[in-house]
Design an enzyme around this catalytic site. Structure first.
Site, PDB file in Angstrom:
ATOM      1  CB  THR A  64     -11.820  -5.366   2.914  1.00  0.00           C
ATOM      2  OG1 THR A  64     -11.259  -4.248   2.371  1.00  0.00           O
ATOM      3  CG2 THR A  64     -10.464  -6.251   3.621  1.00  0.00           C
ATOM      4  CD1 TRP A 102      -2.548   1.713   2.112  1.00  0.00           C
ATOM      5  CD2 TRP A 102      -2.996   1.428  -0.048  1.00  0.00           C
ATOM      6  NE1 TRP A 102      -3.591   2.683   1.966  1.00  0.00           N
ATOM      7  CE2 TRP A 102      -3.655   2.352   0.611  1.00  0.00           C
ATOM      8  CE3 TRP A 102      -2.814   1.089  -1.254  1.00  0.00           C
ATOM      9  CZ2 TRP A 102      -4.552   3.172  -0.252  1.00  0.00           C
ATOM     10  CZ3 TRP A 102      -3.722   2.058  -1.892  1.00  0.00           C
ATOM     11  CH2 TRP A 102      -4.666   2.753  -1.638  1.00  0.00           C
ATOM     12  CE  LYS A 120     -10.574  -2.199   5.522  1.00  0.00           C
ATOM     13  NZ  LYS A 120      -9.468  -3.142   5.133  1.00  0.00           N
TER      14      LYS A 120
END
Length: 346
Positions: A249, A13, A192
């Protein structure tokens, strides 16, 4: 001369966000502790361990020297694993100045203290938390480096800093919205990952789309419930940082949290999963933190609770699903109290 930005560290990322900035003709320095990774990025313009097959732009370079990375930078982007954020920020502190915009894109908690990542960064930089910006939303690194259309959100308690981060990252394929609810954006991005683990586990067990749809829906209710109790705006969880990031995700093979859950569902142990992944799975740490947080705030998080039993107490995944299905009867609309809802609408 081009404006400079520094990105800490060179994971998937971090490298993807560095590529976004490099595509805006910025001089981008990526900091890494790994000399071999530094040499690969500088010599071959690749980061094969994290983004195999991707050629990086030449105006992105790597260094193992923190001072070199941040010298002259207008912005510093912290993208370290949650467990390393405090140490990385501590290394940054001697070279940081208040003219630098600080953005973090780490989705998790500091497990020991249960603090949000912006809390940790502000503590180590000895600055107000409103100096920090969080970047979150539905965004796989593997797609961002291919310049696939992606939309994220940046949040800060100070709107000026959020808009500065929006200007920093926004380009033709990377669209950025602002949000004042920093707490909600951080919590949504962290929590999440737990539901993504559960979704992968459900798929690994072969339970199909019905089960996963229920898991995502009830998972969002669970996230919203604890988020509101911790001071977040419930509407944040219906946005990019909430349902947007949850969907991407929990449904994609790009997601390491989904992949880890899938392997658990197939019967692999946590140790086997982590060994096979070879990368940080934030959802595992976050599940532990969320279990403690739910007890602290006395908020029910049944999915997180059962995943905690699977991950840390050896519960069989099928038994965990049976426990969820066998819970007492509930009404669907118990996400938050009417009193809390009215507070947000007055």
């Amino acid at each position: 001369m081009s404006e400079k930005a520094a990105v800490l560290v060179a994971g998937s990322w971090g490298t993807a966000l560095a590529s976004v900035l490099a595509d805006k003709n910025m001089d981008v320095a990526v900091w890494t502790r790994n000399e071999a990774q530094r040499d690969e990025i500088n010599g071959l313009h690749r980061n094969e361990r994290f983004l195999p097959g991707v050629e990086l732009t030449p105006n992105l370079h790597a260094t193992t020297e923190m001072e070199e990375a941040v010298a002259g930078a207008k912005a510093v982007v912290i993208v370290a694993p949650s467990s390393a954020v405090r140490e990385v920020t501590r290394s940054l502190k001697p070279f940081w100045n208040e003219d630098m915009l600080v953005v973090h894109a780490t989705k998790g908690f500091e497990t020991e203290s249960l603090k949000r990542i912006s809390n940790v960064i502000a503590e180590e930089l000895e600055c107000s938390e409103d100096r920090i910006v969080v970047l979150s939303g539905p965004s796989h690194a593997e797609e961002v480096v291919k310049r696939c259309p992606t939309t994220v959100v940046v949040a800060s308690m100070d709107e000026t800093h959020a808009k500065a981060a929006q200007d920093l990252f926004m380009n033709s394929y990377f669209r950025v919205y602002t949000n004042r609810d920093m707490v909600g954006v951080e919590l949504a991005g962290a929590l999440k990952n737990i539901i993504a683990l559960g979704a992968g586990m459900s798929d690994g067990l072969g339970y199909g789309d019905n089960a996963k749809a229920a898991l995502l829906t009830r998972g969002l209710a669970e996230i919203t419930r604890i988020g509101v109790e911790m001071g977040a705006n419930p509407l944040t969880f219906a946005g990019l940082a909430g349902i947007g990031d949850l969907v991407v995700t929990a449904t994609s093979r790009h997601s390491r949290n989904w992949r880890a859950g899938f392997m658990l569902g197939e019967g692999k142990s946590v140790e086997e999963v982590l060994s096979s992944m070879g990368m940080v799975v934030e959802g595992i740490r976050t599940t532990k933190a969320a279990h403690t947080i739910s007890e602290k705030y006395q908020v029910q998080m049944p999915i997180a609770k059962q995943l905690y039993h699977v991950l840390f107490e050896g519960l069989d995944p099928r038994t965990a699903v049976e426990a969820l299905m066998g819970r007492d009867r509930k009404t669907e609309m118990e996400v938050m109290s009417l009193e809390t809802w009215e507070q947000w609408h007055t």
